[in-house]
Design a protein around this motif. Structure first.
Motif, PDB file in Angstrom:
ATOM      1  N   UNK A 165       0.944  -1.281   0.003  1.00 48.23           N
ATOM      2  CA  UNK A 165      -0.104   0.165  -0.157  1.00 48.23           C
ATOM      3  C   UNK A 165       0.858   1.404   0.050  1.00 48.23           C
ATOM      4  N   UNK A 166       1.679   1.244   0.897  1.00 48.70           N
ATOM      5  CA  UNK A 166       2.666   2.366   0.934  1.00 48.70           C
ATOM      6  C   UNK A 166       3.562   2.504  -0.395  1.00 48.70           C
ATOM      7  N   UNK A 167       4.100   1.469  -0.945  1.00 52.69           N
ATOM      8  CA  UNK A 167       4.918   1.455  -2.208  1.00 52.69           C
ATOM      9  C   UNK A 167       4.093   1.940  -3.267  1.00 52.69           C
ATOM     10  N   UNK A 168       2.692   1.475  -3.639  1.00 49.23           N
ATOM     11  CA  UNK A 168       1.826   1.876  -4.555  1.00 49.23           C
ATOM     12  C   UNK A 168       1.559   3.183  -4.416  1.00 49.23           C
ATOM     13  N   UNK A 169       1.054   3.675  -3.390  1.00 46.99           N
ATOM     14  CA  UNK A 169       0.639   5.091  -3.185  1.00 46.99           C
ATOM     15  C   UNK A 169       1.617   6.073  -3.428  1.00 46.99           C
ATOM     16  N   UNK A 170       2.672   5.940  -2.798  1.00 48.37           N
ATOM     17  CA  UNK A 170       4.168   6.775  -3.034  1.00 48.37           C
ATOM     18  C   UNK A 170       4.475   6.854  -4.448  1.00 48.37           C
ATOM     19  N   UNK A 171       4.446   5.558  -5.124  1.00 47.96           N
ATOM     20  CA  UNK A 171       4.671   5.456  -6.433  1.00 47.96           C
ATOM     21  C   UNK A 171       3.893   6.418  -7.347  1.00 47.96           C
ATOM     22  N   UNK A 172       2.578   5.895  -7.054  1.00 46.63           N
ATOM     23  CA  UNK A 172       1.494   6.551  -7.895  1.00 46.63           C
ATOM     24  C   UNK A 172       1.374   8.137  -7.709  1.00 46.63           C
ATOM     25  N   UNK A 173       1.617   8.779  -6.423  1.00 48.95           N
ATOM     26  CA  UNK A 173       1.761   9.986  -6.156  1.00 48.95           C
ATOM     27  C   UNK A 173       2.866  10.678  -6.795  1.00 48.95           C
ATOM     28  N   UNK A 174       3.841  10.068  -6.873  1.00 47.97           N
ATOM     29  CA  UNK A 174       5.171  10.506  -7.539  1.00 47.97           C
ATOM     30  C   UNK A 174       4.864  10.715  -9.433  1.00 47.97           C
ATOM     31  N   UNK A 175       4.121   9.759  -9.867  1.00 47.60           N
ATOM     32  CA  UNK A 175       4.023   9.919 -11.284  1.00 47.60           C
ATOM     33  C   UNK A 175       2.728  10.913 -11.477  1.00 47.60           C
TER      34      UNK A 175
END
Length: 269
Positions: free
Chosen positions: A73-83
């Motif tokens: 969840x943290x990995x996906x949320x942070x990655x999504x916010x970055x893009x």
């Protein structure tokens, strides 16, 4: 709307051999990530919570499952916010290419690793059914896998997929609530604060953000009609509303729980 041949040509253009290898590696990487997080949770948890070793086997299983769920969840949320926020990949004015057709090797990798997570979690849910969740979880994961795989293979609508992946930011609050309950901390201040944070987070990430998603779909309907026909187009029109309905149902349950807790505390004060 483009015809079927044009739609399949888009998929063929995106699905080069190098892309296919990267997808397979990223999916496998997501599965490995889950396995490592699962095992590390089992090693670290007894150091943090002494009662972990006394839990029933089913509770230990779910405890460790929620460990890799939180990590993803943290990995996906942070990655999504970055893009979505910190790059110009989906900036309206940065490129002539339509937003629905924008993707990158890095965003493909993120989607592939998320596919690995959903595969891993769905396999555990089915294998241990109903210990880790009921039919609603199978439906949620199944719909998520179906949509993400389509987006990865076609290279389209990654903007919308990343918005939905960002909503995973609420998962750590849900998991912490379960951890505190099992640890006997249901009456603690941390449990109360986490409940409030979960309510606010769910409202923002899984209700208001979905309103923005539907607004963006409506205002970019000319682009949405160009999504590869017919599977991708109708998937985009049906899966987000289905996920939104599930989110609203869970939000209603969260709101009821928070109101119940706050009412209980007010009576005690």
């Amino acid at each position: 709307m483009m015809d079927g041949n044009m739609g399949y040509s888009i998929i063929a253009d995106h699905a080069t051999s190098s892309n296919q290898i990267r997808w397979l590696v990223s999916v496998f990487g997501g599965i490995v990530m889950c396995k490592i997080a699962y095992e590390l949770t089992g090693v670290i948890s007894p150091l943090i919570f002494k009662g972990f070793l006394k839990l029933e086997n089913k509770q230990k299983l779910e405890w460790k499952n929620r460990g890799f769920s939180t990590f993803h969840a943290l990995f996906a949320a942070i990655g999504s916010m970055y893009f979505l926020v910190f790059t110009d990949l989906f900036d309206e004015d940065s490129k002539e290419e339509l937003i629905i057709n924008r993707s990158s090797a890095a965003s493909d990798t993120l989607l592939g690793m998320s596919i690995g997570y959903f595969f891993s979690d769905l396999a555990m849910i089915i294998w241990t059914y109903p210990t880790l969740g009921g039919l609603e979880y199978i439906m949620h994961h199944g719909l998520s896998l179906f949509a993400i795989i389509q987006s990865l293979v076609s290279g389209q609508v990654q903007f919308y997929i990343l918005i939905v992946l960002f909503t995973e930011i609420t998962t750590p609050f849900v998991n912490l609530r379960w951890y505190l309950d099992v640890a006997g901390k249901k009456n603690s201040t941390l449990y109360l604060l986490n409940g409030v944070a979960m309510f606010i987070g769910w409202l923002v990430a899984r209700v208001i953000l979905f309103v923005f998603l539907f607004y963006h779909l409506f205002t970019h309907s000319d682009q949405v009609k160009l999504v590869f026909y017919p599977l991708g187009y109708y998937t985009l029109l049906t899966i987000p509303p289905m996920l939104a309905m599930m989110n609203l149902f869970w939000f209603w349950k969260i709101a009821k729980g928070m109101i119940k807790t706050l009412t209980k505390l007010r009576k005690q004060s």
